[in-house]
Each structure stands twice: as structure tokens, then as C-alpha cells.
Enzyme design. Sequence first.
Site, PDB file in Angstrom:
ATOM      1  N   PHE A 132      42.047   4.610  -3.734  1.00  8.31           N
ATOM      2  CA  PHE A 132      42.894   5.410  -4.636  1.00  8.31           C
ATOM      3  C   PHE A 132      42.095   6.089  -5.743  1.00  8.31           C
ATOM      4  O   PHE A 132      42.485   7.135  -6.242  1.00  8.31           O
ATOM      5  CB  PHE A 132      44.014   4.550  -5.238  1.00  8.31           C
ATOM      6  N   TYR A 177      21.719 -10.752 -33.300  1.00  8.45           N
ATOM      7  CA  TYR A 177      21.742 -11.190 -31.903  1.00  8.45           C
ATOM      8  C   TYR A 177      22.493 -12.510 -31.794  1.00  8.45           C
ATOM      9  O   TYR A 177      23.271 -12.723 -30.864  1.00  8.45           O
ATOM     10  CB  TYR A 177      20.320 -11.354 -31.353  1.00  8.45           C
ATOM     11  N   LYS A 199      44.196  -4.195 -23.647  1.00 12.42           N
ATOM     12  CA  LYS A 199      45.648  -3.951 -23.570  1.00 12.42           C
ATOM     13  C   LYS A 199      46.294  -4.360 -24.905  1.00 12.42           C
ATOM     14  O   LYS A 199      46.094  -3.711 -25.896  1.00 12.42           O
ATOM     15  CB  LYS A 199      46.279  -4.704 -22.397  1.00 12.42           C
ATOM     16  N   ASP A 208      46.634 -15.680 -17.806  1.00 11.29           N
ATOM     17  CA  ASP A 208      46.156 -14.304 -17.974  1.00 11.29           C
ATOM     18  C   ASP A 208      46.985 -13.720 -19.113  1.00 11.29           C
ATOM     19  O   ASP A 208      48.135 -13.329 -18.928  1.00 11.29           O
ATOM     20  CB  ASP A 208      46.339 -13.503 -16.677  1.00 11.29           C
ATOM     21  N   ARG A 248      51.018   4.198  -7.142  1.00  7.85           N
ATOM     22  CA  ARG A 248      51.043   2.824  -6.668  1.00  7.85           C
ATOM     23  C   ARG A 248      51.871   2.798  -5.392  1.00  7.85           C
ATOM     24  O   ARG A 248      53.067   2.526  -5.409  1.00  7.85           O
ATOM     25  CB  ARG A 248      51.632   1.876  -7.732  1.00  7.85           C
ATOM     26  N   PHE A 263      46.852 -10.001  -9.557  1.00  8.39           N
ATOM     27  CA  PHE A 263      46.312  -8.789 -10.156  1.00  8.39           C
ATOM     28  C   PHE A 263      44.999  -8.500  -9.438  1.00  8.39           C
ATOM     29  O   PHE A 263      44.279  -9.422  -9.060  1.00  8.39           O
ATOM     30  CB  PHE A 263      46.111  -8.932 -11.669  1.00  8.39           C
ATOM     31  N   THR A 264      44.695  -7.222  -9.252  1.00  5.35           N
ATOM     32  CA  THR A 264      43.550  -6.820  -8.417  1.00  5.35           C
ATOM     33  C   THR A 264      42.260  -7.585  -8.735  1.00  5.35           C
ATOM     34  O   THR A 264      41.697  -8.254  -7.868  1.00  5.35           O
ATOM     35  CB  THR A 264      43.290  -5.304  -8.572  1.00  5.35           C
TER      36      THR A 264
HETATM   37  C1  PLP Z   1      43.429  -5.092 -17.008  1.00  5.70           C
HETATM   38  C2  PLP Z   1      43.780  -6.412 -16.523  1.00  5.70           C
HETATM   39  C3  PLP Z   1      42.809  -7.351 -16.137  1.00  5.70           C
HETATM   40  C4  PLP Z   1      41.330  -7.005 -16.060  1.00  5.70           C
HETATM   41  O1  PLP Z   1      40.801  -6.699 -17.280  1.00  5.70           O
HETATM   42  P1  PLP Z   1      39.656  -5.612 -17.514  1.00  5.70           P
HETATM   43  O2  PLP Z   1      39.500  -5.623 -18.999  1.00  5.70           O
HETATM   44  O3  PLP Z   1      40.138  -4.305 -16.969  1.00  5.70           O
HETATM   45  O4  PLP Z   1      38.429  -6.104 -16.832  1.00  5.70           O
HETATM   46  C5  PLP Z   1      43.233  -8.604 -15.760  1.00  5.70           C
HETATM   47  N1  PLP Z   1      44.541  -8.929 -15.727  1.00  5.70           N
HETATM   48  C6  PLP Z   1      45.493  -8.050 -16.070  1.00  5.70           C
HETATM   49  C7  PLP Z   1      46.925  -8.462 -16.019  1.00  5.70           C
HETATM   50  C8  PLP Z   1      45.160  -6.767 -16.469  1.00  5.70           C
HETATM   51  O5  PLP Z   1      46.125  -5.889 -16.785  1.00  5.70           O
END
Ligand code: PLP
Length: 461
Positions: A453, A76, A262, A219, A386, A128-129
Site C-alpha cells: 500500500f 550522552y 500519537k 499498548d 484500508r 496492530f501491524t
Molecule cells: C503507531 C502505533 C504503533 C507503532 O508505533 P511507531 O511509533 O509508529 O513505531 C504501535 N501500536 C499502535 C496502536 C500504533 O498506533
Amino acid sequence: MADQRKRSWAEPYKIKMVEPVRMISREEREKAIKEAGYNTFLLRSRDVYIDLLTDSGTSAMSDRQWAGMMMGDEAYAGSENFYHLEEAIQKYYGYKYMVPTHQGRAAEHIISQLMINEGDCVPGNMYFTTTKLHQELAGGTFVDVIIDEAHDPENEHPFKANVDLTKLEDLIKEKGQDKIPYVSIATSVNMAGGQPISMANLKEVRKLTNKYDIPIIHDMTRVAENAYFIKQRENGYEDTPIKDIVREICSLTDGATMSAKKDALVNIGGFLALNDQELFRKAQNMVVVYEGLHTYGGMAGRDMEALAIGITESVDEDHIRARVGQVQYLGEKLLDMSIPVVRPIGSHGVFLNAKKILPHLTQDELPAQTLAAELYLDAGIRSMERGVVSAGRNPETGKHNYPALELIRLTIPRRVYTQAHMDVVAESVEAVYQQREDITGLAFDYEPEYLRFFQSRFKKL
Ligand SMILES: *Cc1c(COP(=O)(O)O)cnc(C)c1O
């Protein structure tokens, strides 16, 4: 590029374990897409032959990563794997401190809550969303300061993720530096089509933010892919190892959020990295509320080990050349076939211009959604819309937002498919392109309230 095409290249790995995929018959595909309401998000994975929906969490792990999974220390507190991950982040990215999170958006949540106050402005090189949503939930407003070229799908600018320094400085002067908690800089910008920021531009952003004493939060989800483009395109970096470019990028920023699903080659995971000790202490305190103890933060020990190894592999020269190279291979093949695609080809996917491919469809007839469904019908290839469907409705007028672009994204998972799969994809796109005049559009059949979507259903016109 021309030179690269003269000689064949091959994936820098061989296959040790296989996962069978199958192409079901045309009749079965027709049934499957109809049952999915012509929405590729609602297809069952078993009915998909080549899955290019996303590059998020879809990477193939290496034998070393799988071996690392067996070394999971599921304590833990104080798991050995946490320290391996911390070491990898310090070594390859140079940030001093980190807290693990279950994925990228959790790191975005923590940093937004800690740094943003009601009424603040957060400038960034395109939104980014999830990043934008967390900034808004913390009381901030996102302001796009990317160069104008980024919004033009045919502009060949080599660094479309660059910041427009005039836009940024004007904003700082207008709002006042106290209203800007940080500048949000993404590497290899997803929403611009996987386009890079140059080191020279990042240095200028650093200079400007230093002048006003504003931090930069990075990011870094696709930092290695960005580094690869710098090596290819920016003077003075031809012979610099990818790992040095990655470290230099990170050194110009004050902290980072990472979706490890990613570039970092794992199926789940992320972290928040920081250089400021006081901020780090606060983040450590917050992660126990939302994620878990600060030495696991929502990840299993084994997953932290796989991530530590994935970070090492992500900056390997052969890996990144093949990863981005595979995307370029598909993109150039489509360009050779005169298919309208977003240029330059991005780092993680190829974007097809549905408005140009289906010019006879109005935006109300959902050209990108239609194209995604047709591509699935042709050879079982799954892509993502998109366009107007993703853009949603204007909350005030209730009308559709009509974005300038109607695209579908063919996103390439890392180390999963071979060049032969890319050939099949290109041939399928060409087949759909050749019958484009006979393609009729779609209309909404069911539309949910949020992020439509994902779950909307459509009917053929
Ligand atoms: C996927 C992504 C995120 C969010 O990450 P999650 O692991 O899906 O929560 C943030 N910024 C970028 C550029 C991304 O491609």
C-alpha cells in the site's frame, strides 16, 4: 451528544504560529495524483490541502513543549530531560521503570525479544501491524481474542475493543499457560477504528490472567483517548478525572509500549515501561544494543523534554474533550449527510465505508483506493486506504487477500486543524458522494513485494 450539538464548542487554544497551506487548482491536483500513481502515500505534502493521512507524529506541539525543547540537556548519559520523562511516566501512568525508544515499534521489538519464545502464543484485542510483526519475529503467533462485535463496522457496541473472556480462557487452556508469555492489550484500538476497551472488561482480563499467572502488556499509544470514552460511556466514571482513569488503566497492567507520536503529542519518540525490575534490567541492557544508552534510547534530550510535557497535556480534560470532540464533530456531520461511515465514530479518525459508497466497483477495482484518490481530486484532502490494497496477497496462493471491509481513514492530527477544516472535509466527502455513480475504479500498474500500500502505483480503468 445531542446536547453537545446545541451549543458550539471551540478549540481550547489560540494560534500563535501558523503554517500556510494551499489548495492547488483542480488541473494541478489531477496532474499530482496521476504522477503519484493514484496512491495518496506518493503525493508530495505541498500538494495537499488538508492532510488526514495519519495522526502519527503529526500533532502540533504547545508553546510549553517548544519552550521545553530549548531546555534540552544533550548529555550522552544522565540527561536531566530523561529524569523529567521518567517522573512524568511514574506520575501519570504509574509504571515504575522505563526505557526511552525512538518510537513505538522499538519498544515492541525489545519486549517481544525479551518475553516471547519460539512457539509461544500472544493473545490480543486485535492486531496492530508492527506489534504483530515483532511478536512473529520473536517466534510467537498472534491470536485475536477481541469480541466479535469489533469486526462489524455497523455494530454500535460502546466498547468494541473488549476482550472475549471465553476466547481468552479457551486459548489458555488449549495452549497451556506456559505458552502464553503475556496478553497484549491495546487501548483505543486502531485497527478496530479507534474503539475503546471498558474498565470493567480490563478488570476481568486482569482477574483471569492473575488466575493463570500471565502478565498483561499494554499498548498505551492512545490511552488518553480510551479514558475519554470510559468517562463518557461507563457507569461510575462520569466524574472521574481523565488522569485518574488513565492511571487506573495502567495499574491493571504489568508494562507498556508507547508510540509517543500519537496521544503524547510529540513528533517522534516512545518508550517501554515496566514494573518488574529484572525484566527492566534486561530491557535496559537491550536498548543499548538497538537504540542508544538507557537514558536516551534513541531520543534527543530536547525530545524527551517535549514528551514529558506532552504526557501532562495529553490527560488535560479540555484537551482530550476537544481532541476526541473534533473527530466526533466530523463523524456526526457525515452521519447527518447519510454518508456510510464505521460506527461508533472512533477516537482518532473517521472511517468511510467505500464498499457502500462505490457499490458498482468490484473489490478488484479497488474501491477504497479509488475513493481516496477521488477525495484528493475534489479538494486536496489526503486520506489512507484500508482495503484490499493494504491487505496484500496470500503468500501461498499469490492471490489478493479480500478483506471484509473496504475503508478509507480520515485521521485527524491533534491540535492542527480547526472546525472550519472539518467542515471543508465533510463538504468534500459529500460532493464526492453525490457524484459516486460516475466514479470508475483503479487497477495495479506497479506492485512492490512488501507492504504494497505504501508504494504501489495504479491506473484509471
Ligand atoms: C503507531 C502505533 C504503533 C507503532 O508505533 P511507531 O511509533 O509508529 O513505531 C504501535 N501500536 C499502535 C496502536 C500504533 O498506533
